[in-house]
Design a protein around this motif. Structure first.
Motif, mmCIF file in Angstrom:
data_model
loop_
_atom_site.group_PDB
_atom_site.id
_atom_site.type_symbol
_atom_site.label_atom_id
_atom_site.label_comp_id
_atom_site.label_asym_id
_atom_site.label_seq_id
_atom_site.Cartn_x
_atom_site.Cartn_y
_atom_site.Cartn_z
ATOM 1 N N PHE A 1 -48.857 29.528 27.573
ATOM 2 C CA PHE A 1 -48.014 28.336 27.433
ATOM 3 C C PHE A 1 -46.577 28.658 27.853
ATOM 4 C CE2 PHE A 1 -51.511 27.841 24.494
ATOM 5 C CZ PHE A 1 -51.920 26.529 24.714
ATOM 6 N N LYS A 2 -46.159 29.867 27.486
ATOM 7 C CA LYS A 2 -44.801 30.282 27.858
ATOM 8 C C LYS A 2 -44.701 30.491 29.361
ATOM 9 C CE LYS A 2 -42.927 32.327 23.662
ATOM 10 N NZ LYS A 2 -42.340 33.511 23.043
ATOM 11 N N ALA B 1 -38.078 31.172 5.379
ATOM 12 C CA ALA B 1 -38.086 32.505 4.790
ATOM 13 C C ALA B 1 -37.195 33.446 5.595
ATOM 14 C CB ALA B 1 -39.511 33.051 4.751
ATOM 15 N N ALA B 2 -36.489 32.853 6.570
ATOM 16 C CA ALA B 2 -35.586 33.623 7.425
ATOM 17 C C ALA B 2 -36.309 34.714 8.208
ATOM 18 C CB ALA B 2 -34.430 34.209 6.616
ATOM 19 N N LYS B 3 -37.586 34.439 8.497
ATOM 20 C CA LYS B 3 -38.353 35.368 9.337
ATOM 21 C C LYS B 3 -38.459 34.777 10.751
ATOM 22 C CE LYS B 3 -39.982 38.084 5.895
ATOM 23 N NZ LYS B 3 -38.787 38.195 5.057
ATOM 24 N N THR B 4 -38.807 35.647 11.695
ATOM 25 C CA THR B 4 -38.998 35.150 13.050
ATOM 26 C C THR B 4 -40.296 34.356 13.137
ATOM 27 O OG1 THR B 4 -37.944 37.161 13.812
ATOM 28 C CG2 THR B 4 -39.083 35.839 15.479
ATOM 29 N N VAL B 5 -40.196 33.170 13.716
ATOM 30 C CA VAL B 5 -41.383 32.338 13.873
ATOM 31 C C VAL B 5 -42.116 32.811 15.128
ATOM 32 C CG1 VAL B 5 -42.252 29.985 14.125
ATOM 33 C CG2 VAL B 5 -40.178 30.404 12.786
ATOM 34 N N ASP B 6 -43.104 33.689 14.933
ATOM 35 C CA ASP B 6 -43.897 34.147 16.075
ATOM 36 C C ASP B 6 -45.381 34.011 15.734
ATOM 37 O OD1 ASP B 6 -44.367 36.258 14.337
ATOM 38 O OD2 ASP B 6 -42.992 37.617 15.365
ATOM 39 N N ALA C 1 -43.634 26.149 22.501
ATOM 40 C CA ALA C 1 -42.837 24.930 22.369
ATOM 41 C C ALA C 1 -41.565 25.200 21.578
ATOM 42 C CB ALA C 1 -43.649 23.841 21.700
ATOM 43 N N LEU C 2 -41.709 25.985 20.513
ATOM 44 C CA LEU C 2 -40.558 26.231 19.648
ATOM 45 C C LEU C 2 -39.525 27.131 20.313
ATOM 46 C CD1 LEU C 2 -42.155 26.624 16.119
ATOM 47 C CD2 LEU C 2 -41.039 24.646 17.139
ATOM 48 N N ASP D 1 -45.115 19.618 25.076
ATOM 49 C CA ASP D 1 -43.952 18.759 25.042
ATOM 50 C C ASP D 1 -43.004 19.220 23.928
ATOM 51 O OD1 ASP D 1 -42.138 16.771 24.781
ATOM 52 O OD2 ASP D 1 -43.587 15.136 24.779
ATOM 53 N N ASP D 2 -41.953 19.910 24.323
ATOM 54 C CA ASP D 2 -40.995 20.420 23.332
ATOM 55 C C ASP D 2 -40.455 19.309 22.444
ATOM 56 O OD1 ASP D 2 -41.393 22.725 24.647
ATOM 57 O OD2 ASP D 2 -39.294 23.115 25.157
ATOM 58 N N GLU D 3 -40.187 18.183 23.068
ATOM 59 C CA GLU D 3 -39.602 17.068 22.310
ATOM 60 C C GLU D 3 -40.550 16.596 21.213
ATOM 61 O OE1 GLU D 3 -36.505 15.932 22.334
ATOM 62 O OE2 GLU D 3 -36.153 17.582 23.733
ATOM 63 N N ALA D 4 -41.839 16.590 21.533
ATOM 64 C CA ALA D 4 -42.824 16.154 20.538
ATOM 65 C C ALA D 4 -42.837 17.121 19.356
ATOM 66 C CB ALA D 4 -44.204 16.062 21.174
#
Lengths: 282, 69, 69, 69, 69, 69, 69
Positions: A95-96, G13-18, G44-45, A207-210
């Motif tokens: 995805f990245k 939790a101030a952790k990295t979202v991975d 996406a994030l 979709d980042d916005e979603a």
């Protein structure tokens, strides 16, 4: 297939081995469409990707050959091989990769007969053109134009070609003259084989916005739950909102039941006045 | 508004809002009653569903939410 | 709401809103007066500027508005 | 507003909101109870569906709303 | 909301909102007190200006809300 | 808000939101779990329809009041 | 929404979202993790400012419905 393999000339054999080595080395094997990318730009994209991905241009027969030898889900990639496809190898999240390829895309002018991926909109306003045949050309392309103050002016904003439609010769010429570049240039992922699964662009396009909207929704839900269920939460705003809710409830009850107490009496007066006003208006 | 308040008061007492009842209330409040205004009020209220009329006003104005999320 | 209507009626008659005046009006309307509610009303109104409360009501938006985009 | 909070508290304990229960709560909060206010409260609540009343937007918004916390 | 009502009641009685006072009020209302909720409530109220929160509620348009989009 | 998110996560997994499940999730997120906060959370959620509570807007509306009709 | 809740939990939790942290939390909630959904979430994030998205919720006008009288 095995029989055919024996007949491969040495250089082809070597190229197949190279592809198979890359497939071993990288977690992700995919196909990208390289159509319409000028050589210089293609080199630039490759350089930019170097740390993350390797693009390999090879004959389709050799690609198919390699995938068949790799077996498993790699064979599925063969269905996506096209006239202008190349192999891409990368590590990590498909995805990245899709996103990073999308981000490196640039725009170019359209050629006659090409299909635009997005609506082509020509905005109203002055152009740099001096009066001449251009006015007729614009009009023939469906763009209302006129002379204004010694320059050609586009009279109204117009969607010249809709997404998914072909651009005709007249339109392509005029758009090019106007400097409008509707065609994306860059590597487009056609398919990816990753950890035994085949991923197609419709899935890979996130979709980042979603997602952003979902995060906002989730945060709102959490806030609502905390306030509505009066969950004690040492979080900015929640406790205040709980107090506000309790106050509003008390006030609503006070007004609804006409409980004459400080803090609600003004609201009750207000309600009575509004009722009287409404009746008076009849 | 005093004639209206009088009508509302009579109405909330579940009495018929007529000249007599409205006059009685106005007088009790120390208001010198103007017969023609009472007549006009009763005429105006003829056929009016008072409950419905006031419930419209009572529907609290609700704020509009501003910018979209 | 009848106690408030009575209070507003007395107020609009430019009389002092007190237990006596409110009771008189309520009785005239045929309402059985609850002493404790009259007392509570007068106590709650103590220090309240009725005119101001009314003018705030008048200024308040009167209708319901649109949903967010 | 304390009498109203007391009523809400008793109601949320699923107890009957009556003079006794409201007084007990007010006393526990250290409030010197005014009998007539309690009576007025109970009289006002007579026949009222508290659940419905608390969720009904009853009051007019006072012009512009506050900024978020 | 009963823990919040209790806190507001104690606050409106001009008493300190602490574990003890909140528990006393909840118990008087016949609510089986959950110690951890009281503790968490008091902790959450630490640093919150109750007066300010109340005044914000007063300014806020009162509304019953629908689901967010 | 992490305790709330934990509860929402457990709820969306169609599991019972209890001390154990919430703790498990918090721990997995690397959060040092505070037993009394978990208890307070579970106590507060007792009897709450989470679906309804999350969709009911709780925030004081931040908006401007509507223009008069 | 469970993947979103999981991400917010890890974030709070101030952790990295991975991938790893989100999977750990989902698994702890008893959710059978779909690898490609986790990957899509993380991708996406990558371009989303979580704090900003959360703060929009705080500021977000709550959908408001008119209440009947």
């Amino acid at each position: 297939m095995a029989i055919y393999t024996h007949h491969l000339p040495a250089w082809k054999r070597e190229e197949v081995e190279q592809i198979k080595d890359l497939a071993d080395k990288y977690a992700l094997v995919g196909l990208v469409d390289v159509y319409g990318i000028p050589a210089r730009q293609f080199q630039q994209i490759r350089r930019n990707l170097r740390s993350n991905a390797v693009v390999k241009v090879a004959r389709n027969t050799l690609v198919e050959h390699s995938m068949n030898e790799l077996g498993g889900h790699f064979v599925d990639l063969n269905g996506k091989v096209s006239e202008h496809s190349a192999l891409i190898f990368a590590n990590g999240n498909p995805f990245k990769l899709f996103k990073s390829l999308e981000q490196t895309k640039t725009k170019r002018s359209a050629k006659a007969g090409e299909i635009t991926p997005e609506d082509i909109v020509v905005p109203a306003g002055p152009t740099t053109f001096k009066p001449g045949p251009i006015v007729g050309e614009l009009q023939q392309a469906g763009i209302p134009a006129a002379i204004d103050g010694g320059k050609v002016k586009i009279k109204e904003t117009k969607t010249v070609v809709k997404a998914g439609e072909a651009i005709n010769k007249k339109q392509a010429d005029v758009l090019s003259k106007l400097g409008i570049k509707p065609m994306p240039v860059g590597l487009s992922l056609l398919a990816v084989c990753y950890e035994g699964d085949l991923y197609l662009p419709d899935v890979l396009s996130v979709d980042d916005e979603a997602y952003k909207a979902k995060i906002t929704l989730a945060a709102q839900q959490a806030f609502n739950l905390a306030v509505n269920a009066a969950v004690p939460t040492a979080c900015v705003g929640v406790t205040e909102a709980q107090i506000a809710k309790a106050v509003r409830e008390a006030r609503n009850l006070g007004v609804e039941a006409s409980i004459y107490e400080k803090g609600v009496i003004e609201l009750i007066i207000s309600k009575a006045y509004r009722q009287a006003n409404a009746l008076k208006a009849i | 508004m005093e004639y209206i308040y009088a009508a509302l008061l009579v109405h909330s007492a579940a009495k018929t809002v007529d000249e007599e009842s409205v006059k009685a209330v106005l007088s009790a409040a120390g208001i010198a009653v103007d017969d023609s205004r009472v007549k006009a009020l009763i005429a105006a209220l003829d056929g009016v569903d008072i409950e419905e009329a006031i419930s419209k006003a009572a529907a609290a104005p609700v704020a509009v939410a501003a910018a979209p999320a």
